[in-house]
Design a protein around this motif. Sequence first.
Motif, PDB file in Angstrom:
ATOM      1  N   SER A 136       0.991  -0.881  -0.393  1.00 31.89           N
ATOM      2  CA  SER A 136      -0.137   0.543  -0.060  1.00 31.89           C
ATOM      3  C   SER A 136       1.111   1.386  -0.167  1.00 31.89           C
ATOM      4  CB  SER A 136      -0.993   0.365   1.437  1.00 31.89           C
ATOM      5  OG  SER A 136      -1.339   1.399   1.651  1.00 31.89           O
ATOM      6  N   LEU A 140       1.607   4.255  -2.842  1.00 29.61           N
ATOM      7  CA  LEU A 140       1.378   5.712  -2.492  1.00 29.61           C
ATOM      8  C   LEU A 140       2.378   6.135  -2.574  1.00 29.61           C
ATOM      9  CD1 LEU A 140      -0.976   5.342   0.852  1.00 29.61           C
ATOM     10  CD2 LEU A 140      -1.882   6.101  -1.813  1.00 29.61           C
ATOM     11  N   LEU A 143       2.428   6.815  -6.526  1.00 27.23           N
ATOM     12  CA  LEU A 143       1.425   7.464  -7.158  1.00 27.23           C
ATOM     13  C   LEU A 143       2.149   9.247  -7.069  1.00 27.23           C
ATOM     14  CD1 LEU A 143      -1.558   8.157  -8.405  1.00 27.23           C
ATOM     15  CD2 LEU A 143      -2.296   8.703  -5.626  1.00 27.23           C
ATOM     16  N   LEU A 150       6.723  12.995 -13.924  1.00 28.35           N
ATOM     17  CA  LEU A 150       4.991  12.839 -15.402  1.00 28.35           C
ATOM     18  C   LEU A 150       5.255  13.847 -16.225  1.00 28.35           C
ATOM     19  CD1 LEU A 150       2.200  10.697 -14.771  1.00 28.35           C
ATOM     20  CD2 LEU A 150       4.222   9.776 -16.093  1.00 28.35           C
ATOM     21  N   GLU A 280       2.707  10.261   4.565  1.00 26.65           N
ATOM     22  CA  GLU A 280       1.841  11.743   4.742  1.00 26.65           C
ATOM     23  C   GLU A 280       2.982  12.712   3.776  1.00 26.65           C
ATOM     24  OE1 GLU A 280       1.833   9.398   6.820  1.00 26.65           O
ATOM     25  OE2 GLU A 280      -0.776   9.301   7.879  1.00 26.65           O
TER      26      GLU A 280
ATOM     27  N   PHE B 291     -10.437   8.899  -9.634  1.00 29.49           N
ATOM     28  CA  PHE B 291      -9.449   9.027  -7.831  1.00 29.49           C
ATOM     29  C   PHE B 291     -11.169   9.069  -7.037  1.00 29.49           C
ATOM     30  CE2 PHE B 291      -6.181  10.718  -9.751  1.00 29.49           C
ATOM     31  CZ  PHE B 291      -5.002  10.687  -9.274  1.00 29.49           C
ATOM     32  N   PHE B 416      -1.977  10.597 -18.456  1.00 28.30           N
ATOM     33  CA  PHE B 416      -0.901   9.956 -17.115  1.00 28.30           C
ATOM     34  C   PHE B 416      -1.641   9.577 -16.382  1.00 28.30           C
ATOM     35  CE2 PHE B 416       2.092  10.372 -20.375  1.00 28.30           C
ATOM     36  CZ  PHE B 416       2.309   9.487 -20.936  1.00 28.30           C
ATOM     37  N   VAL B 417      -1.509  10.743 -15.025  1.00 28.14           N
ATOM     38  CA  VAL B 417      -2.711  10.883 -13.741  1.00 28.14           C
ATOM     39  C   VAL B 417      -3.206   9.999 -13.689  1.00 28.14           C
ATOM     40  CG1 VAL B 417      -2.913  12.362 -12.029  1.00 28.14           C
ATOM     41  CG2 VAL B 417      -0.910  12.923 -13.680  1.00 28.14           C
ATOM     42  N   THR B 419      -4.317   7.515 -15.599  1.00 26.73           N
ATOM     43  CA  THR B 419      -3.710   5.822 -15.330  1.00 26.73           C
ATOM     44  C   THR B 419      -3.139   5.988 -14.404  1.00 26.73           C
ATOM     45  OG1 THR B 419      -3.521   6.046 -17.839  1.00 26.73           O
ATOM     46  CG2 THR B 419      -1.796   4.620 -16.517  1.00 26.73           C
ATOM     47  N   TRP B 420      -2.554   6.734 -13.577  1.00 25.62           N
ATOM     48  CA  TRP B 420      -1.846   5.909 -11.784  1.00 25.62           C
ATOM     49  C   TRP B 420      -2.816   6.236 -10.761  1.00 25.62           C
ATOM     50  CZ3 TRP B 420       2.672   6.151 -15.395  1.00 25.62           C
ATOM     51  CH2 TRP B 420       3.391   5.549 -15.067  1.00 25.62           C
ATOM     52  N   ILE B 423      -4.032   2.104 -11.031  1.00 22.46           N
ATOM     53  CA  ILE B 423      -3.522   1.364 -11.350  1.00 22.46           C
ATOM     54  C   ILE B 423      -3.606   1.144  -9.338  1.00 22.46           C
ATOM     55  CG2 ILE B 423      -0.744   0.713 -10.188  1.00 22.46           C
ATOM     56  CD1 ILE B 423       0.312   1.823 -12.568  1.00 22.46           C
ATOM     57  N   LEU B 424      -3.709   2.214  -8.478  1.00 21.34           N
ATOM     58  CA  LEU B 424      -4.036   1.682  -7.414  1.00 21.34           C
ATOM     59  C   LEU B 424      -5.074   1.566  -6.747  1.00 21.34           C
ATOM     60  CD1 LEU B 424      -2.038   4.269  -7.005  1.00 21.34           C
ATOM     61  CD2 LEU B 424      -2.509   4.894  -5.123  1.00 21.34           C
ATOM     62  N   PHE B 555      -7.382   0.330   2.201  1.00 17.35           N
ATOM     63  CA  PHE B 555      -6.324   0.234   1.922  1.00 17.35           C
ATOM     64  C   PHE B 555      -5.352   1.376   2.095  1.00 17.35           C
ATOM     65  CE2 PHE B 555      -3.291  -1.982  -1.113  1.00 17.35           C
ATOM     66  CZ  PHE B 555      -3.394  -3.287  -0.052  1.00 17.35           C
ATOM     67  N   TYR B 556      -5.827   2.905   1.091  1.00 17.70           N
ATOM     68  CA  TYR B 556      -4.904   3.435   1.305  1.00 17.70           C
ATOM     69  C   TYR B 556      -4.713   4.483   1.942  1.00 17.70           C
ATOM     70  CZ  TYR B 556      -3.969   1.034  -3.297  1.00 17.70           C
ATOM     71  OH  TYR B 556      -2.967   0.467  -4.430  1.00 17.70           O
ATOM     72  N   PRO B 558      -3.972   6.654   4.021  1.00 20.53           N
ATOM     73  CA  PRO B 558      -3.104   8.259   4.172  1.00 20.53           C
ATOM     74  C   PRO B 558      -3.840   8.936   2.837  1.00 20.53           C
ATOM     75  CG  PRO B 558      -0.925   6.119   5.082  1.00 20.53           C
ATOM     76  CD  PRO B 558      -2.372   6.019   4.057  1.00 20.53           C
ATOM     77  N   LEU B 559      -3.953   8.086   1.815  1.00 24.37           N
ATOM     78  CA  LEU B 559      -4.412   9.172   0.333  1.00 24.37           C
ATOM     79  C   LEU B 559      -5.625   9.328   1.071  1.00 24.37           C
ATOM     80  CD1 LEU B 559      -3.117   9.990  -2.402  1.00 24.37           C
ATOM     81  CD2 LEU B 559      -4.200   8.089  -2.832  1.00 24.37           C
ATOM     82  N   GLN B 561      -7.319  10.485   3.699  1.00 22.74           N
ATOM     83  CA  GLN B 561      -7.586  11.602   3.927  1.00 22.74           C
ATOM     84  C   GLN B 561      -7.428  12.797   3.277  1.00 22.74           C
ATOM     85  OE1 GLN B 561      -5.351   9.929   7.893  1.00 22.74           O
ATOM     86  NE2 GLN B 561      -7.012   9.486   8.453  1.00 22.74           N
ATOM     87  N   MET B 562      -5.925  12.214   2.268  1.00 25.48           N
ATOM     88  CA  MET B 562      -5.454  13.980   1.631  1.00 25.48           C
ATOM     89  C   MET B 562      -7.228  14.344   0.969  1.00 25.48           C
ATOM     90  SD  MET B 562      -1.739  13.218   1.404  1.00 25.48           S
ATOM     91  CE  MET B 562      -0.977  14.833   0.808  1.00 25.48           C
ATOM     92  N   ILE B 563      -7.323  12.448   0.025  1.00 25.59           N
ATOM     93  CA  ILE B 563      -8.048  13.410  -0.733  1.00 25.59           C
ATOM     94  C   ILE B 563      -9.458  13.810  -0.711  1.00 25.59           C
ATOM     95  CG2 ILE B 563      -6.535  13.026  -3.053  1.00 25.59           C
ATOM     96  CD1 ILE B 563      -7.677  10.513  -3.688  1.00 25.59           C
TER      97      ILE B 563
END
Lengths: 305, 621, 190
Positions: A136, A140, A143, A150, A280, B291, B416-417, B419-420, B423-424, B555-556, B558-559, B561-563
């Motif tokens: 995980s 992250l 990303l 990119l 983070e 996202f 591209f973003v 695409t990433w 993936i997640l 699973f993600y 930390p992300l 909470q940010m997004i």
Amino acid sequence: MTGIIQIVLSPLIAFVVGVLFLGLARKIIARVHRRYGPPIYQPVIDVVRMMSQRSISHGALFELGVVLALAGSLVTVMLIPLGGTEAFQPFAHSVLCPLSSSGGLLVVMYLMLFGPLGLALGAGASANPNASIGVSRKMLLALAYEVPFLLVILAVMSQYGSISLTEIVARQQQASWGVLSVPLSAVAAFLILPAMLGIRPFDLVTAPQEIASGPLAEYGGTCLALITVQKAIHLFVVIALFVDLFLGGGVNLATFLVKMLAVFLAVEMINAVLPRVKIEDAIKFCWKWPTALAFVQMTITVLSK
Amino acid sequence: MSPQAILITAFAGAGLVFLAGKVHSHLRDFLAVLSSLALVGLIAWSHGQYGPDNEIVYVPDFLGMELALRLNPLAWFFAIYIAIINAASVVFSLSYMKGKEKLGFYYSMMLLVNAGMLGIVLSGDFLSFYIFWEIMSWSTYLLISYRRGPALHAGMKYIIMSLVGSCAMLVGILSLYAQFGTLQIAELGEAIAGSSSGYVLFILMAMGIAFGVKFAILPLHTWMPDAHSEAVSPFSAVLSGVLVRMGMYGFLLVMYSIVGLKTILNLGAGFFNFHYILSWLGAITIVIPTFIALLQNDAKKLLAWHGIGQGGYMILGMAFGTSLGVAGGIFHTINHGSYIALLFLVVGAVEYRTGGVRDLNRLGGLIQRMPVAFFGCLVGIMGLIGMPLTNGFVSKWFIYKTLITEGHPFLAFMAFVGTWGTILSVYKLLHNMFLGQLPEKYKEVRKAPISMQIPILFFCFVIFLFGVLPGIPLRAIQGIQDTMGFAPLQLTMWGLASGAGALNMLNICFAIVIAFAVVLLLMRLGAKPRRVPQEDSYAAGSSVPAGKYHHSVEFYNPLYQMISPYLKDRVDQFYYWAADKAQGVFELTRRIYTGYAGTYVLYIISFLALLIFLQLAWEIW
Amino acid sequence: MDRNQIAKWLKSPAKMANKYSLHAVYFCTGCGIIEIPPVITTRWDAERFGIIPVATPRQGNLFMITGYVSLKTLKAIIRTYEQMPDPKYTVGFGSCPINGGMYWDSYNTIKHLDRYIPVDGWIAGCMPRPEAVFIAITHLWTLIDKGKADGYLRYQENYAAYRRNQEMLFAELEWPPLYPCDSIAEEARK
């Protein structure tokens, strides 16, 4: 015929140089820490030792993930020009890049996915939550650094008007290096280089003290040996890509490797002195300074075209 | 084979299956599979039979208009793609739907949707197009709400948005008829060439709303996640794989067959160019849904949001009007169909075997019990990401290259973003369903039945085949592009041959296979590992707590909470707000009707008084 | 690397590699662990002999138990040992694992670690200094050279006996025998 020689030669160079760099990294860090450090061939001993140990397997995917990762990295090497030039110069040889006409930089970016994805599959199959947490974090982190990366790559591609790496290198050798024509991108790329390599301060994926080396928690023996080799080749690929994008490649293999060594030393100095950050903070860092620099550079490049 | 025969088979199949459902269940299943496979056969057989022989006027005089069918490369390409995915879903349904109620209705609706879509691509005039479009929309509505309960709400949301689109299309069609006096697609192409750019833009907007709703372009996408999570899995495969892509067919038809390449490129000026705005819409459609997909815990909702996001790539490819881009867009359409259908079928198989569980936090370790489904999922996500050797890679490569060589790195960056982000979220899908520890309650899960494995393996094969030899579909796409007046691409069987920016998938395939073999040999050199059960896992020296040793929830984190504060589906909230307000307005209107005769008399008298006053004051009449 | 070592490398690379690449799992049970940080950091730098700490038993081949072994810890020690891949070497650090040390009459610690897992070498002392670790390592090298560091082989051969000893302490271990294979495990069950 030269094609076949190149196909054998370039992964071999990557393997040798990559493993050498791994040993060098340990030595450099030891010296910065005022230790004596292991011999430079220590990773070779480690790999031989791991190959001889009879470890465990959690199923076919557990092993195939590693194979996929290493195979992907080996193929990536074949798409990256390792020095050489078409123009006439003393001590120059033709471009060492066996698959130069198979899709260029876009394919390189996607092939670089095989490594993380293979490891992620294997780690997932190992049925260990430490491994899952590690994966995980890896996803992250990928990303986080891919966003500036990119932008960097797109700025370089628009600057030289090509998606072919060999062509980008050739343009740089005719005119000025990438580090001069797209300077902010070069800085941004250098800032995210530790994250791409997974070294300090961004070694949170395989953090041994927190999550028992993350994705590698269940790996030992032959699989771990192959993962070490994969790490070495990935190291080679990333630094070679940096040299190709910003330092004009090399007129021959020797100059190419010297430039790689210089970049590698600079990165290892960072690795030697910084502590680990949280995931983070890693995301915040990557999306702040490197992204801003790369964005500014891309805007400038696009507007000046 | 004439288009008429194809359509008759399709509609007759739908009717017969419904009748057969009253007689015997085996007969019904047999007929359903037979008619969907027969359609694939018929369409495959009619390959290359284009031209005037295959233009059929089936109603010569409908209010003074001809209703016609025709077959051309574009129609054939979409028809075969529709028929194959539908056939695979019908085969998959055999076990998935076993024992459910109203199966005759279900199968006949599946075939009716199929027939409606075939009608759309085969119709030669806009009136038939509209009729078939409505058949498709309404049968889709019935299928989405098949499960009742919350499905009714999802179906309602779909049909309301779809009706808004249909009205817009009807306005466009009527305006075309009023302007040119014909609705024949071939004649419209010539007629519209001379009209003003404002009028063309109006037609594009009207049609664009209809196609955009079906296609789920960003502001018009909100029906899709609900519809997917409520529809049954085989139908989700059809819904996301082909039905939504009818919008793509519509866009191609209107933009390049009717309006024409030159007009499109010169529509608007500077940044307000039509294709430029469309491509920005496409780019936004990629990033935001991708996202949002990251935040989903329902496997089918996650895939539904990806279905929206992947549509953005098609728009991006198609909008620029270069040969490479449009080829990439069309190719991505069928690629997307293959892997999203595959993924929905895999989720369906898991759902079938685990008793309807598709919450990603409650699954895990199923690779040990369902290896074929795992393989399907792996190939599907590789296609969705666009890993080399899969078809998704080739089409995305085309699109990226278009964006970069046309000088739009910012659009390329968004692609591209996206695409990433993909993936997640798809790794989460794969990991939470198939990897990690197998919970105790799924120890006895059996592998998917053979009628589920066949479609899954078929799609895996297609994904790899088109990934290594993209020349096969690209030849057909070239045929389409020839009819639209694009410059031909330098195609080869394994990619693109044009100097430094060439693509050679066969080389990459060989390189990967050889590298794989070499690494396997290397592995043989070392000591062979021994197989251990999943309980023999590192847990800092303690024994593994059964069923609790799995990391999948958040699973993600930390992300997230940010997004997550930025990724609310505000469009959906806006529509609900608008619907709420509209209801308030209607409520006010309703108050006029009080129900007392006296009030109505008052209304009439005051209206008459108004008229008399007006006449006295201004002498209008 | 001196010249006579090259011959040895060519003769048995696996053995030599195992010798010079000891990746250590430090089992931090008691006060002994306080001596390990100086060993692996700047002052004494164990890395120059190729010894680095690893995080999971799967990756290591040197198992070092640094202090007294309580009953609860022993369970974890056994499981960790069984999860390490062969060949592997065990070293007991300090007096406590050898004979109980100052805990010799405690009700809750074991006195002889080598009754439960095979131990290849001991570092006596309370506390042993970091130098003693290096002496132990060089000694272990000699043992590996001579083929006498064969604890893992003894564990395989006498697994039934070891398992019996383990089960005398714990009426029921929480896991089925993981090691080394089913037939031996079955035998141990009887």
